[in-house]
Design an enzyme around this catalytic site. Sequence first.
Site, PDB file in Angstrom:
ATOM      1  N   HIS A  42     119.993 -67.590  56.595  1.00  0.00           N
ATOM      2  CA  HIS A  42     121.407 -67.649  57.002  1.00  0.00           C
ATOM      3  C   HIS A  42     121.462 -67.415  58.508  1.00  0.00           C
ATOM      4  CE1 HIS A  42     121.479 -66.788  52.694  1.00  0.00           C
ATOM      5  NE2 HIS A  42     122.692 -67.308  52.668  1.00  0.00           N
ATOM      6  N   SER A 101     119.849 -63.497  65.134  1.00  0.00           N
ATOM      7  CA  SER A 101     118.467 -63.330  64.682  1.00  0.00           C
ATOM      8  C   SER A 101     117.551 -64.493  65.067  1.00  0.00           C
ATOM      9  CB  SER A 101     118.428 -63.084  63.169  1.00  0.00           C
ATOM     10  OG  SER A 101     119.219 -64.014  62.467  1.00  0.00           O
ATOM     11  N   GLU A 119     121.149 -72.979  57.991  1.00  0.00           N
ATOM     12  CA  GLU A 119     122.543 -72.549  58.093  1.00  0.00           C
ATOM     13  C   GLU A 119     123.415 -73.600  57.415  1.00  0.00           C
ATOM     14  OE1 GLU A 119     125.912 -70.944  58.245  1.00  0.00           O
ATOM     15  OE2 GLU A 119     124.203 -69.796  59.014  1.00  0.00           O
ATOM     16  N   ASP A 145     121.598 -74.812  52.291  1.00  0.00           N
ATOM     17  CA  ASP A 145     121.661 -73.521  51.619  1.00  0.00           C
ATOM     18  C   ASP A 145     120.289 -72.859  51.735  1.00  0.00           C
ATOM     19  OD1 ASP A 145     121.672 -71.403  49.832  1.00  0.00           O
ATOM     20  OD2 ASP A 145     122.652 -72.517  48.219  1.00  0.00           O
ATOM     21  N   GLY A 146     120.225 -71.763  52.481  1.00  0.00           N
ATOM     22  CA  GLY A 146     118.952 -71.107  52.696  1.00  0.00           C
ATOM     23  C   GLY A 146     118.318 -70.574  51.430  1.00  0.00           C
ATOM     24  N   ASP A 166     120.028 -62.632  55.124  1.00  0.00           N
ATOM     25  CA  ASP A 166     121.242 -61.838  55.381  1.00  0.00           C
ATOM     26  C   ASP A 166     122.489 -62.683  55.140  1.00  0.00           C
ATOM     27  OD1 ASP A 166     120.707 -63.382  57.626  1.00  0.00           O
ATOM     28  OD2 ASP A 166     121.675 -61.982  58.996  1.00  0.00           O
TER      29      ASP A 166
END
EC number: 2.1.1.266
Length: 282
Positions: A42, A101, A119, A145-146, A166
């Site tokens: 994410h 991040s 992402e 979709d991670g 996260d």
Amino acid sequence: MLSYRHAFHAGNHADVLKHCIEVMLLDYMNQKDKPWWYIDTHAGAGVYSLTQGYATKNAEFETGVARLWQRTDLPAPLQRYMDVVKDLNAGSAHLQLYPGSPYVAQALQRRDDKLRLFELHPSDSKLLAENFLDAGRAAKVVQADGFASIKSVLPPPPRRALMLIDPPYEEKHDYVRVVETLKEALERFPTGTYAVWYPQLSRAETKQMPEKLKKLGAKSWLHVALTVHAPRADGFGMHGSGMFILNPPWTLSNELKEVMPYLVQHLGLDNGAQYLLEQQAA
């Protein structure tokens, strides 16, 4: 749901905890002259403005990274993290930008290391791609979709990797998907390092998830949490956050014993401020 935008929370106390630990994990991996992959499920937008747009609405960074900006007594791991923040703000005496991040990982990336950034939000994914436009083959940005994308990256070719998970946790199902994703990840790549961030909220899921992660069967784990204020009587809002790391480096616990009391002292908002640190060694 695609309503969550991390820019509203950029640089808050949770980001300080998450990104300081990310620096510690990648610094440890950099001790070996072998490449690694950084996988972000994410990834967000990558870099955030603190002087305009979403971040100024609640200015959460003022009780987070801004409290460390001018300090000269930071423990070494926190100083390393702040070096990344200050490098992004080079040439400015004021805190204007905050690294997400992916940028933190890029700051510690070496020539043969690779970034895989997922992402799903279309706006943030576009910004992320723009922020990593010059990265070339060193970073790959994917709008996806991670949670569902780990099959495409595990196990990584170098057999060394850090995966950060996260999600926004806007939906209760995110807590379930974290556990399911890590179970599959450990089956595909049992020696990887996996770091999970989660919010401290007045809801059962935030207390139950770490206990479920302990039972996944990883050889070792470390759980650290920073509470910045006592939970509110009405149960509203986030009063802290935690990181759960599967297969952590053996050095992480001692580093956190130095960092966490400092964060409680300088980011705590009332007498409810405290930290938790527990682990299971290999």
